[in-house]
Structures are given as C-alpha cells and as structure tokens.
Design an enzyme around this catalytic site. Structure first.
Site, PDB file in Angstrom:
ATOM      1  CE1 TYR A 437      34.247  48.200  37.172  1.00  0.00           C
ATOM      2  CE2 TYR A 437      33.996  50.263  38.367  1.00  0.00           C
ATOM      3  CZ  TYR A 437      34.307  49.578  37.209  1.00  0.00           C
ATOM      4  OH  TYR A 437      34.674  50.284  36.092  1.00  0.00           O
ATOM      5  CD  GLU A 438      37.777  48.329  42.048  1.00  0.00           C
ATOM      6  OE1 GLU A 438      38.270  47.942  43.106  1.00  0.00           O
ATOM      7  OE2 GLU A 438      37.884  47.704  40.990  1.00  0.00           O
ATOM      8  N   GLY A 439      33.989  48.663  45.819  1.00  0.00           N
ATOM      9  CA  GLY A 439      33.284  49.052  47.039  1.00  0.00           C
ATOM     10  C   GLY A 439      32.042  49.831  46.668  1.00  0.00           C
TER      11      GLY A 439
END
Length: 593
Positions: A437-439
């Site tokens: 997550y978050e890229g």
C-alpha cells in the site's frame, strides 16, 4: 514477549550523530533541546510499551466488527486511543496555531517508530489523521483550516484519504467518483472507494475524509481530478456537529494482517463535500498526504521489523537445542541456547543491522523534512530535493527489508514461529502489506528512476554523491572505521555506475529503466544504510577513543561491521542484474506465463 522501545538507539543517533542541538537556529528547533527530546521519547516509550503493545495481539485476534455501517474496534482500543488523545501525542508535531505542540518532524518520526512497532494497526488511526491534517494545512482555505485542523491536530476527530476504487489503484486517472456543484459552494460527491484505512470506527466523534473525485466536465485522466473534504458529520459554524452526511462504510475487507485497523469500503451518495485547493489540481494536493503516508509506511515496515527482531532474539536466548560446535556453552543444562549457533546469529545480526540502520535512515530523512523550512534557501532547496529523491527509497527499501527481517525472526523461532502461540506469525502477516500500500514497491522504483532522478537536471542525485564524497574524504584517514568508509565509497561508486547506465540505456528503451528500477532502488537503499552506518561508526568510535567502556558503542560497531561485510556486497549483484536490461524480461511472450 514484550516490546521494548529502542530509546537508546534513537537518542544516540539524534544526539551523538546528528547532534540536533546544532539546529536551534532552524525553524521548529528553537525551543527543542536534546534533553527535551530525550524526555519526550522516554515518556513515549512508556506509552507505547504499556498502553499500545498489550493490545497488538488483541487486535489481531478480534479484528474490527461491522454492523449495518457501524464499525467497532477491538476490545480496549477505543480506550487506548482516548488515552493517546488526552496525553496529547497526536498533536506533537502540529502547528501551534491550531493547538499543536510544534515539535520538529524528526521528533514525531522517532515517536512514530515506537507506536508502529507496538501495534502497526493501532498506529494507523492517528497516522492517517495526521496525513489528513497535513494535506489540509498545506492546501485548505482559511475557513477549512479553522473548521477542521484543531480537532484533527488533537486527534479528537479522525481523518482518511480516499483514492482507490474497484477499477483503479495505481492509475488514479481511471477514477469514476463524481462531484456535482450544489450551487452553494459545496459539491455532491457520489462514488465508491475501497481499501480505506480507518474509514469508519468508534474512536472519534467525527471522521474527516479527503476524497478524490471528478467534477462534471473536467478533463479525462489525472488532469481532471479534484480533491474534496467530506466530513462524516457536518460541522456547524460554532464547531459543533450537525447532521450525518450521506456516506457510509458498506463493508470491511478480510485481510492477511493488520486486523485491528478497519479497512473499509466507503460509499458516497450525493455526500456534501467542499473543494480543497483548485479544481482539477487534486492530485497535487493529495500528494502531500500520499508522501506523508509513504514515509509512514517505510517507518511502519521498519518498526515491525524492530519488534520481530526483539522477539527472535529473546527466543534465541531462551530456546535450548543442540550444542555449540566449539563445545558446550551451557554445560549444566541439557542443551545450549540456540543463539550459540552461527546460522542463528547470522539471521539475528541481519535483522539487527536492518533495524538499527533503518532507524537511523528514518531519522536522517526526517531531519531533511525539517530543513525544508530553513531560512537559508540553499539549505531548504537541498532538503526538498532530498525528500523527493529519498521518499520512494525509504518506503520501498525499508518495507522490503522489514518483511525480510520479520521472516528471519520467524525462522529463528522455527516451528514455534509458524504457530499463533508466538508473535512471529503476526509480525510477518502485518509486515506484508507495507510493501503494497501507498504505492507498491515496484511503483516506488519506477518513480525513483522515472521522475526523481531526472528532476531538476539530476540536481538531487548529484548533491547526494557530493555529500558522500565529502564524508569519505573527511573520514578516510580514520583507520579504526576504515571498512565503513571504504564500503560506503564502493557502494556510492556502484550507485553512480547504475545511474549512468540508466541515463545511457533508459532513454533509448524505457523498458530498460523499468527492468532495472528495483535493483537500482536496492543499490540506493544499501548505499543509504552504508552512509548512516558510517556516521554511527564514527560517533561510536569517538566515544571508544575517549575511553568509554559502555558496551553499547562496541555493539553498535560490531553490528555495523556485519552490515558492511555481509550485506553491503549485495550491491555488486544488484548492479550486475541491473545491467542486463529488459531483453530477458520482455522476450518471453505473454502466453508463456
């Protein structure tokens, strides 16, 4: 297996390596001393160890419960959250104008390591709220700031970011959520968002959602996205709460880990929202929160590794099995503790080197976040360059290595680690999401080579090389720590060689840059850790040369030596793989997979 916050490791780097008392002339540091920071971290450690850590297993076992749109957290979590708010921890680094304590980011990142290690799922509630606060602080209008920031700063209200939709994650240009003007300055927001961490819970009276949506008639793709603030409950002019907005959580995700955090499916049906910043500039505004979240995710991956390493080391000291290859070390017992075995020590030292190097890397980066506000424009520009360059490295490298450390800790536990009687399983499961997550980490690598390296004509990477060269020149004559300096110099050379290869081959064939990106990021991560390990070695050796008999300093150098001798050579393998380019990857037809 209780978690113990690494106060000594962090204060060593803050006080003896960075020497933060030197920065009292910088914005945010005028009232900050090493003594004050030490007191804050001691109290923060107690809170993390005594209040948060005991709830980590509870959160994993119970998870969150959804009932007709309402979400309740695990047993004891709401009470602990309210204790955190009452103690003032969420406001630590917030603007005093909105009720914050005004501490530098480096103090917040130090405290954040404690809470994220004690319970990563719990730490996400205040973490997402702080990201929402930062995005509104940077992009909100005066009315929005006055209305929302004080309660977000204190943690009395929660905050989220709503990006992902069922049909799009990384490619946010595909979002379908729409915003229709109501004619009174507000917009009707309609759409569904998924994987919204802390999207609904019972810890706070209100939750402030930042939502990406497309105003009708806006350009297609990423250029037509706007950002809106959408409160769960309307906020009246006097600050009191009004009617419930037309948004709700329609379900919770069933996940591999971080069970204590509510990962929500959020439905917006003509919910009232207000534009944040300019129309069609939503991504630029949201990037404030996204970058904050990416740094927090790197910190989270490292923090889980810290707790996992501690559990592995404790198990290795207690578990009796086999005899030392050089003769019994526990002659009066039936067997020796497994920590006598070289391969167990290999795993523990690898995790320890990742953890202690990563802790320093996080704090070094946090200092750059603070220096962005320096009055000296040259200092501020350099710090901003570094934040752009380093953020994808810190996020991806520390989460990758954090998961690796958690896996090593499970291996040290043996079969016991695969059961739920010990914490190793939870640490491994919780750590895995940080790489996604978050890229996802592959996206971070592409961001590094595609955007951050060429930005401003490569100014940031050239400055990075110059700083390392200066450090090597300054300390190259120190024979006691020569392996650290030589290792840093060699790693820096490999990083430059990889950079030049990308410049020469990535432009000709973009697939070459994509194929090389992850190996390049790992060379960068290893070089970053080599840099902070060299700094720690210099500071520790200085104390030893001055006559200190504190075993802390010798232990720090010994752990660093493991990194230099057993981990840093991986730079060579990554460089060799990087140079193979995209041919072998792209030559295989899709139907062969």
């Amino acid at each position: 297996m209780p978690y113990k916050a690494p106060v000594r490791d962090l204060t060593f780097f803050l006080n003896e390596v960075l020497e933060i008392d030197r920065y009292t002339n910088q914005a945010g540091f005028s009232d900050v001393s090493s003594d004050l920071v030490g007191q804050i971290l001691e109290e923060g450690a107690k809170f993390a160890e005594e209040v948060i850590a005991p709830l980590n297993r509870v959160g994993d076992q119970e998870g969150c419960k959804w009932d007709d749109g309402k979400v309740t957290g695990p047993n004891g979590w709401k009470e602990a959250y309210l204790q955190m708010v009452e103690a003032g921890w969420p406001s630590l680094t917030c603007d005093p104008e909105y009720g914050g304590q005004g501490m530098p980011a480096i103090v917040g990142m130090a405290f954040g390591q404690f809470t994220a290690a004690a319970s990563p799922a719990f730490s996400m509630y205040p973490g997402l709220t702080h990201g929402c606060y930062e995005a509104l602080h940077a992009n909100g209008n005066p009315e929005q700031k006055a209305k929302y920031l004080p309660k977000l700063a204190s943690g009395e209200w929660g905050g989220t970011m709503n990006l992902t939709e069922p049909q799009c994650g990384t490619d946010l240009g595909l979002i379908r959520s729409k915003a229709v003007p109501n004619g009174d300055g507000s917009y009707a927001i309609t759409g569904q968002k998924i994987w919204i961490s802390s999207g609904e819970h019972d810890f706070t009276d209100n939750i402030i959602h930042l939502v990406l949506a497309r105003i009708e008639g806006a350009p297609a793709g990423i250029k037509g996205i706007s950002l809106f603030v959408v409160p769960k409950f309307m906020v009246n002019d006097d600050g009191s709460l009004g009617e419930r907005n037309s948004l709700k959580c329609v379900g919770l995700e069933h996940k591999m880990g971080i069970h204590g955090n509510a990962t929500c499916v959020m439905q917006y049906d003509d919910a009232r929202g207000w534009l944040v910043g300019q129309e069609n500039k939503g991504m630029a505004a949201m990037f404030v929160m996204m970058n904050e979240a990416r740094l927090g995710t790197g910190l989270q991956g490292l923090a889980i590794a810290t707790a996992a390493y501690q559990a592995g080391a404790e198990f290795a000291r207690d578990r009796l099995q086999g005899r030392s290859l050089t003769g019994p070390k526990n002659a009066d017992g039936p067997a020796d503790p497994i920590i006598v075995h070289p391969d167990v020590r290999r795993m523990l030292l690898e995790a320890k080197a990742i953890v202690e190097g990563g802790q320093a890397f996080v704090l070094w980066t946090a200092l750059q976040a603070d220096l962005q506000r320096a009055e000296d424009e040259a200092v501020a520009t350099k710090a901003r360059d570094y934040m752009g360059l380093i953020t994808p490295v810190l996020k991806a490298y520390l989460t990758d290595r954090g998961f690796h450390a958690a896996s090593l800790a499970m291996q040290v536990h043996g079969g016991s680690g695969y059961t739920e009687h010990f914490p190793a399983s939870q640490y491994l499961r919780d750590a895995r999401i940080t790489m996604i997550y978050e890229g996802a980490n592959g996206i971070q690598a592409l961001d590094l080579v595609g955007r951050k390296l060429p930005a401003n004509g490569g100014r940031a990477i050239m400055s990075w090389f110059a700083d390392i060269d200066a450090y090597v020149a300054e300390h190259g004559g120190n024979e006691a720590i020569r392996p650290f300096i030589d290792g840093l110099a060699e790693s820096r050379k490999a990083l430059q060689e990889g950079t030049m290869w990308l410049m020469q081959n990535g432009m000709q064939n973009p697939d070459n840059a994509g194929a090389a990106s992850t190996d390049y990021l790992h060379i960068f991560g290893l070089t970053a850790l080599a840099y902070v390990w060299a700094q720690m070695a210099v500071a520790a050796q200085k104390q030893i040369d001055a006559g200190s008999t504190d075993p802390f300093y010798g232990g720090k150098i010994a752990t660093g030596r493991y990194f230099v001798e057993r981990m840093l050579p991986d730079v060579g393998a990554h460089l060799r793989k990087l140079k193979t380019g995209a041919d072998v990857l792209m030559s295989v037809p899709a139907d062969a997979f």
